[in-house]
Write an enzyme that holds these catalytic residues in place. Structure first.
Site, PDB file in Angstrom:
ATOM      1  CD  GLU A 120     -35.826 -21.931  10.528  1.00 39.41           C
ATOM      2  OE1 GLU A 120     -35.476 -22.985  11.054  1.00 39.41           O
ATOM      3  OE2 GLU A 120     -37.009 -21.675  10.227  1.00 39.41           O
ATOM      4  CB  CYS A 139     -39.895 -24.018   9.323  1.00 36.96           C
ATOM      5  SG  CYS A 139     -39.949 -24.138  11.093  1.00 36.96           S
TER       6      CYS A 139
END
Ligand SMILES: *[C@@H]1O[C@H](CO)[C@@H](O)[C@H](O)[C@H]1NC(C)=O
Ligand SMILES: *[C@@H]1O[C@H](CO)[C@@H](O)[C@H](O)[C@H]1NC(C)=O
Length: 618
Positions: A325, A364
C-alpha cells in the site's frame, strides 16, 4: 436539552405506554430492561480490571508535560538520527520539539530473537478457537474505550496531531476494526464450499477451501496513525491464528512501544503468550533483513514507492508474498448536480476540510485534489477562502487556546512543499492562504506548516501530480463530468477517491465506475475504510488488499480440499486405462470418448460418446 430532561422524557413515554397496557405488563417490561442493562456487560477475565481501570500512562503524555533536563548527547535540532550514535533512535514530540527518549535501533540479532519467540508462541496460538481469540480482542476493546483520552494523548505526543483528529483517525477506526473482526471475522474464515467440477462424469467430487494460518507474518507500517497502523495488522493477524512482527517507523517508536505492550498485556491476561506480537524498529537500511527472513511468511507494507522497490527486491529472495500500500493523490469530484442551489455549500465544505486537514493532511486517503464542475467551483472557492485561513495551528495537549490543525511529523519536507506551492503559483495557480512553514510562538521548535488553499490548479502542475501529505488543499476546475474524470485519472496513483453528486444519478455512477482507483466513497470521504472493505490501490498506489474479508483471508493459506460427495462413490481406475495398458488404441479411444461425453453440449453428443465409452470399457 439536559440529560435529566432526556431521561424524564423517556420515562414519560414509557409511562404513557404503560397506561394503555397493563400495570403488570409494563412493570415486567421495565424490570427486564433494567436487568438487561446489568446483565448485558462484557464478561472479562478478573485479571483485566487492573489493566483497564488502573493502567499507568506515561508522564510524557500528560497535558503540558515538560522535560526538565534533556539528557546529554541529544541532537540540538529534532532528528531521529544522530551520526555520533548511529545505534540509537531519538524520539521527539513534533508539536513542541521536546525530547521524549532514545531507543536502540533493532539489530539483525534482535530481529532473529523476535521472530524465534513469535514462532514459538504461534505454534500454540494456531490451535486456539475463535472464541479464545475474540476474548483477547475484547479486553483490548474495553481498554481502548475506557481510556480513549489517555491513549489518544500518547499518539498525539508522538505524532503532533490533535486529540480530535486522533479520536477519529486512531480510536474510532481501531474500535471498529476490533468490533467488526469480533462480529464478522469468523464468517470470513469459515471453510468455503465451491461448486466442484463442471465435468459431468466427476460431479461426485465435492470441493472446498479451508483457511489456515500462515505462521509468522510481518507488517511494515507508516507513522501517520501510530496507534491504528500498528493495531490494524495485529488484529487481523492474531484473529487468523498467525503471530506478527510489526516494524514501526523510527519516527514513532516511543508510542508504538506502549501500544504493542498494551496488546501483549491482553494476551497475558487471557492466559496466552505475549510473544505472539513483537515490535521491532531497525533503521530502514536493515529492513531488508526482515523482508527476506526465511521464517516470515507474508509481508504487508505501507509506505512509499522507493522503499517498496527495496522491500520487494528483498522479498524476492525468499519468495515472500507482499501486499503493497503506497501513497495516493485522492480526488474528490464535486458535481454541480450535488446541490440544487450552491448559495449554501457549508456542509460539503466541512467534509472537504476534514478530508484535507485531518492529521495535518498526513493521511493516505486524505483528499489531495478537489475537482469541481463550474458552479461548485465558484461557490466552494469562495467559502473555503474564508474557512481555511481561520484554522488554528498548535499542540492540543499543551495549548490553552483551541487548536484545529496539529504539527507535521517533522520539518524534512517543508522545503519541497514550499517549492511546489511557489511553482504552482508561478504557473498560474492562486494562493488563497498559507503556503509556508509556520513558526509557532508557543512552540518555536514545533514542525508546523500553514493550512494552505491553492485554487486554479491545473493537471500539469507538479502539485497536482505528486502526493503532498500535508495540510494543503488544492482546487481544480472541470468543465463537465467527463473532464472531471479525465483530471481525476491524470495521476499515476489510485488509492481512494470521492464523488459528490445526486444520489444514484447517471453522472455519479459514471464517476464511480470510471475513476481509476481502488476505493471510492459516494457523497462522503474515506468511509470505505471504516466500513471494513478490502482496502488497497492500483498503479503507483500498490497492489493487494488488506482489511475486510479479503484481508483476513489474505493472511491465510487457502488450502483446497477435494472429497467424494457421496458415500460409496469414489474414483476407480477402469481396467482399460490401468497400468500396464492392454491396448494403447482402446485406452485412447476410451479417454477420448470420456472427454467428449463429459463436455458434451448436446444430448446427442452425450449419448453417442457414452456408447463409444462403454464400447471401449473392456
Ligand atoms: C522525518 O520523518 C520521516 C518519516 O518518518 C523520517 O523518515 C525522517 O528520517 C525524519 N527526519 C528527521 C530529521 O527526523
Ligand atoms: C479513467 O481511467 C479508467 C481506468 O483506467 C478508464 O476506464 C476510464 O475510461 C478513464 N476515463 C477517463 C475520462 O479518462
Amino acid at each position: 436539552m439536559s440529560l435529566l430532561q432526556l431521561l424524564l422524557g423517556l420515562l414519560s413515554t414509557v409511562a404513557d405506554f404503560a397506561k394503555s397496557w397493563s400495570v403488570v405488563g409494563s412493570t415486567l417490561m421495565i424490570a427486564t430492561a433494567v436487568a438487561l442493562a446489568y446483565v448485558w456487560q462484557p464478561s472479562l477475565p478478573e485479571e483485566s480490571y487492573d489493566f483497564i481501570y488502573k493502567y499507568k500512562f506515561p508522564a510524557e503524555s500528560q497535558p503540558k508535560w515538560s522535560q526538565k533536563d534533556p539528557p546529554v548527547g541529544v541532537p540540538p535540532r529534532p532528528s531521529v538520527y544522530n551520526p555520533n550514535r548511529p545505534d540509537l533512535i531519538h524520539c521527539y514530540c513534533p508539536a513542541t520539539g521536546q525530547y521524549l527518549c532514545r531507543v536502540s535501533a533493532s539489530t539483525k540479532a534482535d530481529i532473529d530473537t523476535a521472530v524465534a519467540k513469535c514462532q514459538k508462541a504461534q505454534e500454540v496460538w494456531k490451535a486456539t478457537s475463535f472464541k479464545q481469540r475474540k476474548a483477547v480482542l475484547k479486553v483490548f476493546l474495553e481498554f481502548l474505550k475506557k481510556n480513549q483520552e489517555e491513549v489518544v494523548r500518547i499518539a498525539c505526543r508522538d505524532s503532533g496531531k490533535t486529540m480530535v483528529d486522533a479520536a477519529l483517525g486512531e480510536i474510532m477506526v481501531t474500535l471498529e476494526k476490533l468490533a467488526w473482526t469480533m462480529k464478522y471475522g469468523e464468517r470470513a474464515m469459515r471453510p468455503s464450499s465451491r461448486s466442484g467440477p463442471a465435468n459431468l462424469l466427476i460431479r461426485y467430487k465435492a470441493a472446498e477451501v479451508v483457511y489456515e494460518p500462515l505462521g509468522v507474518v510481518l507488517a511494515l507500517v507508516s507513522w501517520n496513525y501510530p496507534l491504528h497502523n500498528v493495531l490494524n495488522p495485529i488484529v487481523s493477524s492474531i484473529f487468523t491464528g498467525n503471530g506478527i512482527i510489526v516494524k514501526c517507523s523510527e519516527s514513532v517508536v516511543w508510542s508504538s512501544r506502549y501500544f504493542v505492550e498494551m496488546v501483549q498485556t491482553c494476551f497475558t491476561i487471557c492466559g496466552h503468550s505475549p510473544d505472539l506480537v513483537q515490535l521491532v524498529c531497525p533503521w530502514p537500511n536493515d529492513a531488508d533483513y526482515l523482508t527476506s527472513h526465511p521464517d516470515i511468511s507474508h509481508t504487508t507494507f505501507i509506505g512509499s514507492k522507493p522503499v517498496a522497490h527495496k522491500v520487494l527486491a528483498a522479498a524476492a529472495s525468499s519468495l515472500m508474498p507482499v501486499t503493497v500500500e503506497l501513497g495516493g493523490k485522492d480526488a474528490a469530484v464535486i458535481l454541480d448536480e450535488h446541490l440544487g442551489s450552491w448559495s449554501n455549500c457549508d456542509a460539503i465544505a466541512s467534509v472537504l476540510m476534514r478530508g484535507s486537514f485531518q492529521s495535518a493532511g498526513q493521511n493516505c486517503i486524505g483528499i489531495e485534489r478537489i475537482i469541481c464542475e463550474p458552479k461548485a467551483y465558484d461557490s466552494l472557492s469562495k467559502v473555503l477562502a474564508k474557512r481555511v485561513p481561520a484554522l488554528r495551528l498548535g499542540s492540543s495537549l499543551d495549548d490553552d487556546q483551541n487548536v484545529d490543525v496539529g504539527a507535521m511529523i517533522n520539518d524534512s519536507r517543508f522545503e519541497v512543499l514550499e517549492r511546489m506551492i511557489a511553482d504552482a503559483v508561478k504557473n498560474g495557480a492562486q494562493l488563497s492562504c498559507g503556503g509556508q512553514r509556520y513558526r509557532h510562538p508557543n512552540h518555536p521548535v514545533g514542525s508546523y506548516f500553514q493550512p494552505t488553499l491553492l485554487v486554479d490548479v491545473t493537471p500539469e502542475m507538479e502539485i497536482a501530480r505528486n502526493e503532498l501529505f500535508a495540510p494543503v488543499m488544492v482546487l481544480m476546475k472541470a468543465e463537465n463530468v467527463d473532464d472531471a474524470i479525465r483530471i481525476a485519472n491524470s495521476t499515476k496513483f489510485g488509492l481512494g477517491g470521492a464523488v459528490f453528486g445526486k444520489r444514484g444519478s447517471a453522472a455519479t455512477e459514471k464517476v464511480v465506475r470510471e475513476m481509476k482507483t481502488g476505493n471510492i466513497a459516494v457523497n462522503d470521504f474515506a468511509t470505505f475504510y471504516v466500513c471494513q472493505l478490502p482496502f488497497g490501490g492500483v498503479s503507483d498506489s500498490g497492489y493487494g488488499k488488506f482489511g475486510g474479508e479479503e484481508g483476513l483471508r489474505g493472511l491465510c493459506l487457502a488450502k483446497s480440499v477435494c472429497r467424494d460427495r457421496f458415500p460409496g462413490i469414489s474414483t476407480s481406475i477402469p481396467p482399460v486405462v490401468d497400468y500396464p495398458l492392454n491396448s494403447v488404441k482402446t485406452a485412447w479411444e476410451f479417454v477420448r470418448a470420456m472427454n467428449a461425453a463429459a463436455y458434451a453440449t448436446s444430448a446427442k453428443e452425450f449419448v453417442m460418446s457414452l456408447v463409444q465409452l462403454v464400447g471401449n470399457l473392456k
